[in-house]
Design a protein around this motif. Structure first.
Motif, PDB file in Angstrom:
ATOM      1  N   GLU A  35       0.824  -1.119   0.060  1.00 13.78           N
ATOM      2  CA  GLU A  35       0.011  -0.052  -0.013  1.00 13.78           C
ATOM      3  C   GLU A  35       0.663   1.115   0.197  1.00 13.78           C
ATOM      4  O   GLU A  35       1.927   1.128   0.459  1.00 13.78           O
ATOM      5  CB  GLU A  35      -0.759   0.135   1.316  1.00 13.78           C
ATOM      6  N   ASN A  36       0.234   2.284  -0.532  1.00 14.49           N
ATOM      7  CA  ASN A  36       0.660   3.626  -0.457  1.00 14.49           C
ATOM      8  C   ASN A  36       1.154   3.982   0.918  1.00 14.49           C
ATOM      9  O   ASN A  36       0.258   3.788   1.939  1.00 14.49           O
ATOM     10  CB  ASN A  36      -0.329   4.755  -0.705  1.00 14.49           C
ATOM     11  N   PRO A  37       2.349   4.366   1.604  1.00 12.07           N
ATOM     12  CA  PRO A  37       2.660   4.651   2.869  1.00 12.07           C
ATOM     13  C   PRO A  37       1.733   5.563   3.897  1.00 12.07           C
ATOM     14  O   PRO A  37       1.365   5.116   4.853  1.00 12.07           O
ATOM     15  CB  PRO A  37       4.115   5.304   2.650  1.00 12.07           C
ATOM     16  N   SER A  38       1.135   6.390   3.129  1.00  7.90           N
ATOM     17  CA  SER A  38       0.351   7.389   3.527  1.00  7.90           C
ATOM     18  C   SER A  38      -0.970   6.520   4.149  1.00  7.90           C
ATOM     19  O   SER A  38      -1.727   6.481   5.091  1.00  7.90           O
ATOM     20  CB  SER A  38      -0.129   8.629   2.991  1.00  7.90           C
ATOM     21  N   VAL A  39      -1.618   5.802   3.187  1.00 11.35           N
ATOM     22  CA  VAL A  39      -2.840   4.922   3.108  1.00 11.35           C
ATOM     23  C   VAL A  39      -2.291   3.902   4.176  1.00 11.35           C
ATOM     24  O   VAL A  39      -3.296   3.465   5.198  1.00 11.35           O
ATOM     25  CB  VAL A  39      -3.274   4.276   1.875  1.00 11.35           C
ATOM     26  N   ARG A  40      -1.233   3.247   4.286  1.00 13.44           N
ATOM     27  CA  ARG A  40      -1.041   2.228   4.905  1.00 13.44           C
ATOM     28  C   ARG A  40      -0.960   2.622   6.297  1.00 13.44           C
ATOM     29  O   ARG A  40      -1.406   2.041   7.382  1.00 13.44           O
ATOM     30  CB  ARG A  40       0.330   1.599   4.802  1.00 13.44           C
ATOM     31  N   PHE A  41      -0.459   3.779   6.631  1.00  8.99           N
ATOM     32  CA  PHE A  41      -0.221   4.411   8.073  1.00  8.99           C
ATOM     33  C   PHE A  41      -1.765   4.634   8.518  1.00  8.99           C
ATOM     34  O   PHE A  41      -1.837   4.357   9.619  1.00  8.99           O
ATOM     35  CB  PHE A  41       0.415   5.500   8.254  1.00  8.99           C
ATOM     36  N   ASP A  42      -2.649   5.362   7.759  1.00 11.71           N
ATOM     37  CA  ASP A  42      -3.870   5.744   8.285  1.00 11.71           C
ATOM     38  C   ASP A  42      -4.800   4.313   8.523  1.00 11.71           C
ATOM     39  O   ASP A  42      -5.256   4.413   9.790  1.00 11.71           O
ATOM     40  CB  ASP A  42      -4.471   6.130   7.095  1.00 11.71           C
ATOM     41  N   ARG A  43      -4.619   3.420   7.765  1.00 11.93           N
ATOM     42  CA  ARG A  43      -5.037   1.898   8.219  1.00 11.93           C
ATOM     43  C   ARG A  43      -4.644   1.479   9.713  1.00 11.93           C
ATOM     44  O   ARG A  43      -5.331   1.031  10.287  1.00 11.93           O
ATOM     45  CB  ARG A  43      -5.066   1.007   7.007  1.00 11.93           C
ATOM     46  N   LEU A  44      -3.336   1.748   9.706  1.00 14.65           N
ATOM     47  CA  LEU A  44      -2.695   1.088  10.893  1.00 14.65           C
ATOM     48  C   LEU A  44      -3.239   1.776  12.147  1.00 14.65           C
ATOM     49  O   LEU A  44      -3.519   1.301  13.114  1.00 14.65           O
ATOM     50  CB  LEU A  44      -1.218   1.287  10.683  1.00 14.65           C
ATOM     51  N   PHE A  45      -3.324   3.062  12.159  1.00 12.29           N
ATOM     52  CA  PHE A  45      -3.606   4.068  12.974  1.00 12.29           C
ATOM     53  C   PHE A  45      -5.218   3.834  13.343  1.00 12.29           C
ATOM     54  O   PHE A  45      -5.449   3.437  14.477  1.00 12.29           O
ATOM     55  CB  PHE A  45      -3.308   5.566  12.745  1.00 12.29           C
ATOM     56  N   GLU A  46      -6.105   3.890  12.530  1.00 13.07           N
ATOM     57  CA  GLU A  46      -7.401   3.592  12.606  1.00 13.07           C
ATOM     58  C   GLU A  46      -7.539   2.292  13.426  1.00 13.07           C
ATOM     59  O   GLU A  46      -8.459   2.126  14.318  1.00 13.07           O
ATOM     60  CB  GLU A  46      -8.290   3.643  11.391  1.00 13.07           C
ATOM     61  N   SER A  47      -7.051   0.853  13.007  1.00 14.65           N
ATOM     62  CA  SER A  47      -7.044  -0.207  13.511  1.00 14.65           C
ATOM     63  C   SER A  47      -6.506  -0.406  14.888  1.00 14.65           C
ATOM     64  O   SER A  47      -6.845  -1.326  15.510  1.00 14.65           O
ATOM     65  CB  SER A  47      -6.771  -1.305  12.455  1.00 14.65           C
ATOM     66  N   ASN A  48      -5.527   0.328  15.323  1.00 13.66           N
ATOM     67  CA  ASN A  48      -4.841   0.049  16.349  1.00 13.66           C
ATOM     68  C   ASN A  48      -4.691   1.055  17.506  1.00 13.66           C
ATOM     69  O   ASN A  48      -4.289   0.753  18.699  1.00 13.66           O
ATOM     70  CB  ASN A  48      -3.256  -0.205  15.947  1.00 13.66           C
TER      71      ASN A  48
END
Length: 150
Positions: free
Chosen positions: A11-24
């Motif tokens: 994934e795009n790093p920004s999208v990847r981080f957003d998903r990581l943040f939202e889920s954790n």
């Protein structure tokens, strides 16, 4: 992405981080609250995700992602706990110093001084400590704080 915090590396790093943040974020924040209390938990959780952003490429995949974040949280909480202990120790040493030295602030007034100091911004607090307590010059303080001398 699964509910365990798994994030795909492609994934795009920004999208990847957003998903990581939202889920954790909630789980990491609760962990920090249980260990530090509500007043310091938000800063600790923010520090965890700052590390996650910087080390996004080093983060493991799958279920190991959440465990990795908890490992970072553990280290951040430990660091904040040690900082808190150093502050308490410093405060105790300063109070002892004021009771032993003849030309210092009386203990009751020292508490008022610390309370007033707490009302200032973190940078202003550190500036006053470096000047008054550590005897640094304006140029040295500017270097330490990364600010202009004036």
């Amino acid at each position: 992405m699964s509910n365990s915090g798994f994030v795909e590396l492609t994934e795009n790093p920004s999208v990847r981080f957003d998903r990581l943040f939202e889920s954790n974020y909630d789980a990491i924040f609760r962990y920090c609250v249980r260990r530090l209390g509500p007043s310091d938990a938000e800063d600790a959780a923010a520090d965890v995700f700052a590390v996650a952003w910087r080390r996004l490429e080093d983060m493991p995949e799958g279920d190991a992602t959440k465990a990795w974040l908890f490992g970072v949280a553990h280290r951040v909480v430990g660091s904040q706990y040690r900082s808190r202990q150093r502050r308490y120790g410093l405060s105790a040493r300063l109070q002892q110093t004021t009771t032993r030295e003849p030309n210092t602030i009386p203990v009751g007034e020292f508490d008022d001084l610390l309370a007033a100091l707490d009302q200032l911004s973190t940078t202003d607090q550190e500036l006053l400590r470096l000047s008054s307590w550590d005897g640094l010059s304006r140029a040295e303080i500017a270097t330490v704080l990364g600010i202009k001398e004036n």
